[in-house]
Each structure stands twice: as C-alpha cells, then as structure tokens.
Scaffold this active site. Structure first.
Site, PDB file in Angstrom:
ATOM      1  N   LYS A 186       2.368  -0.755  12.711  1.00  0.00           N
ATOM      2  CA  LYS A 186       3.240  -1.015  11.575  1.00  0.00           C
ATOM      3  C   LYS A 186       4.704  -0.814  11.969  1.00  0.00           C
ATOM      4  CE  LYS A 186      -0.317   0.385   8.198  1.00  0.00           C
ATOM      5  NZ  LYS A 186      -0.646   1.321   7.089  1.00  0.00           N
ATOM      6  N   TYR A 243      -2.908  -7.328   2.212  1.00  0.00           N
ATOM      7  CA  TYR A 243      -3.165  -6.172   1.345  1.00  0.00           C
ATOM      8  C   TYR A 243      -3.629  -6.582  -0.053  1.00  0.00           C
ATOM      9  CZ  TYR A 243      -1.518  -2.695   4.706  1.00  0.00           C
ATOM     10  OH  TYR A 243      -1.397  -1.868   5.800  1.00  0.00           O
ATOM     11  N   ASN A 268       2.171   5.580   8.014  1.00  0.00           N
ATOM     12  CA  ASN A 268       1.040   6.054   8.817  1.00  0.00           C
ATOM     13  C   ASN A 268       0.778   5.211  10.058  1.00  0.00           C
ATOM     14  OD1 ASN A 268      -0.130   3.880   7.582  1.00  0.00           O
ATOM     15  ND2 ASN A 268      -1.691   5.043   6.473  1.00  0.00           N
ATOM     16  N   HIS A 323      -2.527   0.082  11.314  1.00  0.00           N
ATOM     17  CA  HIS A 323      -3.612  -0.423  10.468  1.00  0.00           C
ATOM     18  C   HIS A 323      -4.808  -0.776  11.344  1.00  0.00           C
ATOM     19  CE1 HIS A 323      -5.931  -2.970   7.752  1.00  0.00           C
ATOM     20  NE2 HIS A 323      -6.019  -3.812   8.771  1.00  0.00           N
ATOM     21  N   GLU A 362      -9.497 -10.602   8.427  1.00  0.00           N
ATOM     22  CA  GLU A 362      -8.140 -10.271   8.861  1.00  0.00           C
ATOM     23  C   GLU A 362      -7.767 -10.978  10.164  1.00  0.00           C
ATOM     24  OE1 GLU A 362      -7.848  -5.919   6.620  1.00  0.00           O
ATOM     25  OE2 GLU A 362      -7.994  -5.959   8.803  1.00  0.00           O
TER      26      GLU A 362
END
Ligand code: RTP
Ligand code: MG
Length: 148
Positions: free
Chosen positions: A9, A49, A112, A115, A126
C-alpha cells in the site's frame, strides 16, 4: 498452482518497505509471477474494496489507496493465499504478531502497509481485476525442487 494478489500500500512504498516485503515472500519460497508499480485509479480502488462499500471507513480507505503509488503483485505457491495472510499478520498492526509484516512495521489499522487476498476465490477475482493475462509469467524457479 495457487496464486494470490498482494499489494504494498502507499504507506509501505513511502516508508521504503517494498524491498523488505518482497524479500519476505521470496525467502519464504513463494514465486513472483506478476508485479507493477502504479498509481491506482479511483474506480479500481472502489472495485477492489467493493465488499467494504457500506462501511464507514470506505471513502477514507479509497482516498488512502489512491493517494500515492502502490506495488501490485501476484505470488504463486502451495497454500499461498493463507500463507501470505500469515506472513502479513492481523489487520490491526498493534495486535499483529511480531514477525509478521504488520506486526513488525505498523501501528495503525488505516496504515497497515500491505494487502493480501483473503480466500482462493477472492484471489482469482482480485488478480483478474488488477492484471491482464499477458502481465503474468508462468515459470518454474530452479529452487522449487528443494521446496516441495
Ligand atoms: P486488506 O483487505 O487491506 O488486506 O486487509 P484485511 O483483509 O486484513 O482487512 P479488511 O477487513 O479487508 O479491511 C480492509 C482494510 O480496511 C481498513 N480498515 N479500517 N478503521 C477501521 O476500523 C478499519 N477497518 C478496516 C484497513 O486498512 C484494512 O486493511
Ligand atoms: Mg481484506
């Protein structure tokens, strides 16, 4: 062979952790079959998402993912979907176990670092969302006979 979608990310890229993350997947024994450094279009972030679209954090999550470049990857290996989630650690880095990527490098749930697809079916969706077939390379690393 099983495949999963992994994304470093914006915070992971900005904090110069891309190499560290890739190293952990490599040394575990998983095989890289696709990788691109990219700015994420808003529409792609929203699709990615989509499962969270009713959650209160959805728009800030999409803002965050589109705020700065990411490294999108596909990794392959036996049990790679759950194995990658184990390497990554719990969603909240404060409670993620030490030794995991989030446990070693993060503090905040909204930052965080990485992913990973949460199930085999999600991984297929995905991968198809983020990569074209021509961007994925099927190959057999010489080390695989020592891994399996
Ligand atoms: P990811 O999809 O990013 O790999 O993370 P995950 O499976 O561990 O967690 P998930 O439940 O799918 O949540 C997606 C991302 O939304 C952010 N989040 N914020 N503020 C909050 O309460 C909250 N909850 C989730 C996190 O950045 C999480 O990675
Ligand atoms: Mg998730």
């Amino acid at each position: 062979m099983e495949r999963t979608f992994i994304m470093i990310k914006p915070d992971g890229v900005q904090r110069n952790l891309a190499g560290e993350v890739i190293k952990r997947f490599e040394t575990k024994g998983f095989t890289l079959v696709g990788m691109k450094f990219m700015a994420v279009p808003r529409e792609l972030a929203e699709k990615h998402y989509d499962v969270h679209k009713e959650r209160p954090f959805f728009s800030s999550l999409v803002d965050f993912i589109t705020s700065s470049p990411v490294v999108a990857m596909v990794w392959e290996g036996e049990g790679v979907v759950s194995g990658a989630r184990t390497l990554i650690g719990a969603t909240n880095p404060l409670t993620a176990a030490p030794g995991t990527i989030r446990g070693d490098f993060g503090i905040s749930i909204g930052r965080n670092l990485i992913h990973g697809s949460d199930a085999i079916e999600t991984a297929k969706t995905e991968i198809a969302l983020w990569f074209g077939e021509d961007e994925l390379v099927s190959w057999q690393p010489a080390a695989s006979s020592w891994l399996y």
